[in-house]
Motif scaffolding. Sequence first.
Motif, short mmCIF file in Angstrom:
data_model
loop_
_atom_site.label_atom_id
_atom_site.label_comp_id
_atom_site.label_asym_id
_atom_site.label_seq_id
_atom_site.Cartn_x
_atom_site.Cartn_y
_atom_site.Cartn_z
N PRO A 113 0.81 -1.22 0.00
CA PRO A 113 0.00 0.00 0.00
C PRO A 113 0.85 1.27 0.00
O PRO A 113 0.42 2.31 -0.49
CB PRO A 113 -0.82 -0.12 1.28
N ALA A 114 2.08 1.20 0.52
CA ALA A 114 2.96 2.38 0.55
C ALA A 114 3.31 2.86 -0.85
O ALA A 114 3.70 4.02 -1.03
CB ALA A 114 4.24 2.05 1.32
N MET A 115 3.16 1.99 -1.86
CA MET A 115 3.45 2.38 -3.24
C MET A 115 2.57 3.55 -3.69
O MET A 115 2.95 4.32 -4.56
CB MET A 115 3.20 1.21 -4.19
N LEU A 116 1.39 3.66 -3.08
CA LEU A 116 0.43 4.68 -3.51
C LEU A 116 0.41 5.90 -2.58
O LEU A 116 -0.46 6.76 -2.72
CB LEU A 116 -0.98 4.05 -3.57
N ASP A 117 1.35 5.97 -1.63
CA ASP A 117 1.36 7.07 -0.65
C ASP A 117 1.43 8.45 -1.29
O ASP A 117 0.85 9.40 -0.78
CB ASP A 117 2.53 6.92 0.32
N SER A 118 2.13 8.57 -2.40
CA SER A 118 2.30 9.89 -3.01
C SER A 118 1.18 10.24 -3.98
O SER A 118 1.14 11.34 -4.53
CB SER A 118 3.65 9.95 -3.73
N LEU A 119 0.25 9.31 -4.21
CA LEU A 119 -0.84 9.52 -5.17
C LEU A 119 -1.88 10.49 -4.64
O LEU A 119 -2.37 10.34 -3.52
CB LEU A 119 -1.49 8.17 -5.51
N LYS A 120 -2.22 11.50 -5.45
CA LYS A 120 -3.25 12.47 -5.08
C LYS A 120 -4.46 12.24 -5.99
O LYS A 120 -4.34 12.02 -7.18
CB LYS A 120 -2.74 13.90 -5.28
#
Length: 187
Positions: free
Chosen positions: A37-44
């Motif tokens: 799930p951390a792969m999507l941390d920067s996704l806005k």
Amino acid sequence: MDEEIQFYLNDAEESMGKAVTHVSVEMARIRAGKASPAMLDSLKVDYYGSPTPLSQVANVSAPDARSLHIKPWEKNMVGEIVKAIRNSDLGLNPMSDADGVRLNIPPMTEERRRDLVKQAKNESEAGKVRVRAIRKDVNEALRKLQKDGASEDAVKDAEAKVQKYTDAHIVEVDKLLTKKEAEIMTV
């Protein structure tokens, strides 16, 4: 003067610890072959006109090592999430289903793995640079204290401790890099 020296030592250790923590967080964002799930941390995601982190509009889970499931709290967000993923640089193809969005994580090519290792090395080097900059700033402050009347021995001892902190934190950054490299290169 001893209190001021101790203050600078504590500040140096705390700041260097934060620098290592930052490297750790950045390393977690680098994809390592399995879904996280951390792969999507920067996704806005566009949430009623304002860019909002995905974690604030949906729950992200990794049901297995090769896929992610995104379950938005509002059904009408599915389209926005799909659009945000397609427009990102993640290179993933989202598929919407009844209750959210599924992402299948493709296995990485050897070239992609090397690129990620390079990215991890850059993060690690940036962390080391931050730690060294903290050492430089603290040593300058300690020398200024010496000019203001602190004893030379106390300042030299403090500088030695700062160097010890620096060495220890750089070793931690190296360990993070080694672990991440192994993670990325494991097929």
